[in-house]
Motif scaffolding. Structure first.
Motif, PDB file in Angstrom:
ATOM      1  N   ARG A   1      -2.104  -8.419 -10.599  1.00 24.62           N
ATOM      2  CA  ARG A   1      -2.401  -7.911  -9.252  1.00 24.62           C
ATOM      3  C   ARG A   1      -1.726  -6.561  -9.013  1.00 24.62           C
ATOM      4  O   ARG A   1      -2.268  -5.679  -8.384  1.00 24.62           O
ATOM      5  CB  ARG A   1      -1.950  -8.915  -8.191  1.00 24.62           C
ATOM      6  N   PHE A   2      -0.509  -6.429  -9.514  1.00 25.86           N
ATOM      7  CA  PHE A   2       0.258  -5.208  -9.321  1.00 25.86           C
ATOM      8  C   PHE A   2      -0.460  -4.008  -9.930  1.00 25.86           C
ATOM      9  O   PHE A   2      -0.564  -2.952  -9.332  1.00 25.86           O
ATOM     10  CB  PHE A   2       1.643  -5.377  -9.948  1.00 25.86           C
ATOM     11  N   PHE A   3      -0.968  -4.186 -11.127  1.00 28.59           N
ATOM     12  CA  PHE A   3      -1.611  -3.075 -11.813  1.00 28.59           C
ATOM     13  C   PHE A   3      -3.019  -2.806 -11.291  1.00 28.59           C
ATOM     14  O   PHE A   3      -3.599  -1.774 -11.596  1.00 28.59           O
ATOM     15  CB  PHE A   3      -1.609  -3.286 -13.328  1.00 28.59           C
ATOM     16  N   ASP A   4      -3.569  -3.719 -10.484  1.00 25.86           N
ATOM     17  CA  ASP A   4      -4.852  -3.442  -9.839  1.00 25.86           C
ATOM     18  C   ASP A   4      -4.678  -2.382  -8.761  1.00 25.86           C
ATOM     19  O   ASP A   4      -5.594  -1.645  -8.444  1.00 25.86           O
ATOM     20  CB  ASP A   4      -5.432  -4.722  -9.211  1.00 25.86           C
ATOM     21  N   ASP A   5      -3.496  -2.318  -8.165  1.00 24.33           N
ATOM     22  CA  ASP A   5      -3.208  -1.320  -7.144  1.00 24.33           C
ATOM     23  C   ASP A   5      -2.816  -0.005  -7.819  1.00 24.33           C
ATOM     24  O   ASP A   5      -2.714   0.085  -9.036  1.00 24.33           O
ATOM     25  CB  ASP A   5      -2.062  -1.801  -6.240  1.00 24.33           C
ATOM     26  N   ASP A   6      -2.551   1.004  -7.031  1.00 29.77           N
ATOM     27  CA  ASP A   6      -2.161   2.305  -7.574  1.00 29.77           C
ATOM     28  C   ASP A   6      -0.652   2.335  -7.794  1.00 29.77           C
ATOM     29  O   ASP A   6       0.097   2.936  -7.041  1.00 29.77           O
ATOM     30  CB  ASP A   6      -2.591   3.427  -6.630  1.00 29.77           C
ATOM     31  N   ALA A   7      -0.208   1.661  -8.858  1.00 32.93           N
ATOM     32  CA  ALA A   7       1.214   1.570  -9.157  1.00 32.93           C
ATOM     33  C   ALA A   7       1.646   2.530 -10.261  1.00 32.93           C
ATOM     34  O   ALA A   7       2.799   2.522 -10.669  1.00 32.93           O
ATOM     35  CB  ALA A   7       1.547   0.135  -9.563  1.00 32.93           C
ATOM     36  N   ALA A   8       0.751   3.373 -10.721  1.00 33.08           N
ATOM     37  CA  ALA A   8       1.046   4.256 -11.851  1.00 33.08           C
ATOM     38  C   ALA A   8       2.315   5.090 -11.655  1.00 33.08           C
ATOM     39  O   ALA A   8       3.100   5.228 -12.596  1.00 33.08           O
ATOM     40  CB  ALA A   8      -0.148   5.147 -12.147  1.00 33.08           C
ATOM     41  N   PRO A   9       2.567   5.682 -10.475  1.00 35.56           N
ATOM     42  CA  PRO A   9       3.795   6.474 -10.327  1.00 35.56           C
ATOM     43  C   PRO A   9       5.072   5.655 -10.567  1.00 35.56           C
ATOM     44  O   PRO A   9       6.008   6.142 -11.187  1.00 35.56           O
ATOM     45  CB  PRO A   9       3.728   6.971  -8.882  1.00 35.56           C
ATOM     46  N   LEU A  10       5.092   4.435 -10.098  1.00 37.91           N
ATOM     47  CA  LEU A  10       6.263   3.582 -10.322  1.00 37.91           C
ATOM     48  C   LEU A  10       6.323   3.123 -11.775  1.00 37.91           C
ATOM     49  O   LEU A  10       7.367   3.198 -12.420  1.00 37.91           O
ATOM     50  CB  LEU A  10       6.232   2.357  -9.400  1.00 37.91           C
TER      51      LEU A  10
END
Length: 120
Positions: free
Chosen positions: A15-24
């Motif tokens: 679920r986390f990687f479905d969101d825009d978590a790339a910067p973190l």
């Protein structure tokens, strides 16, 4: 500044990687732990050590091992149960159930009673 540590489950990670978590995520180093009996036993051992350091132990190793299984290897959840007293309450109830189900002449009654007394 010391690095932060983030933990998640496989479902949470998906679920986390479905969101825009790339910067973190670009700032994180991933460490994957195997999941199996040896790892879960080590997690139970660590939970017991933390509980002992905090002065809220007295539970048999098997209680920690069962809790790690019930929490599907989530050490944070196990530690929350230790801290809240929920783990001790559950252990007390289980030991009482075992003691009541055990025949009066059973030689294991003394050990069970001692474990129960240690939780009081």
């Amino acid at each position: 500044m010391p690095p932060g540590v983030f933990t998640t489950t496989n479902t949470g990670q998906a679920r986390f990687f479905d969101d825009d978590a790339a910067p973190l995520v670009s700032r994180c180093q991933e460490i994957r732990l195997a999941d199996g009996p040896a790892v879960r036993k080590a997690l139970a051992k660590r939970a017991k050590a933390v509980a002992q350091d905090a002065g809220c132990d007295g539970l048999p190793d098997a209680v920690y091992e069962q809790c790690v299984e019930a929490c599907r290897g989530n050490l944070r959840m196990v530690l929350q149960r230790v801290e809240s007293g929920q783990l001790a309450d559950k252990a007390r109830a289980e030991l009482t159930r075992q003691l009541l189900a055990m025949p009066v002449g059973d030689s294991r009654r003394g050990a069970l009673q001692a474990q129960l007394d240690a939780l009081a």
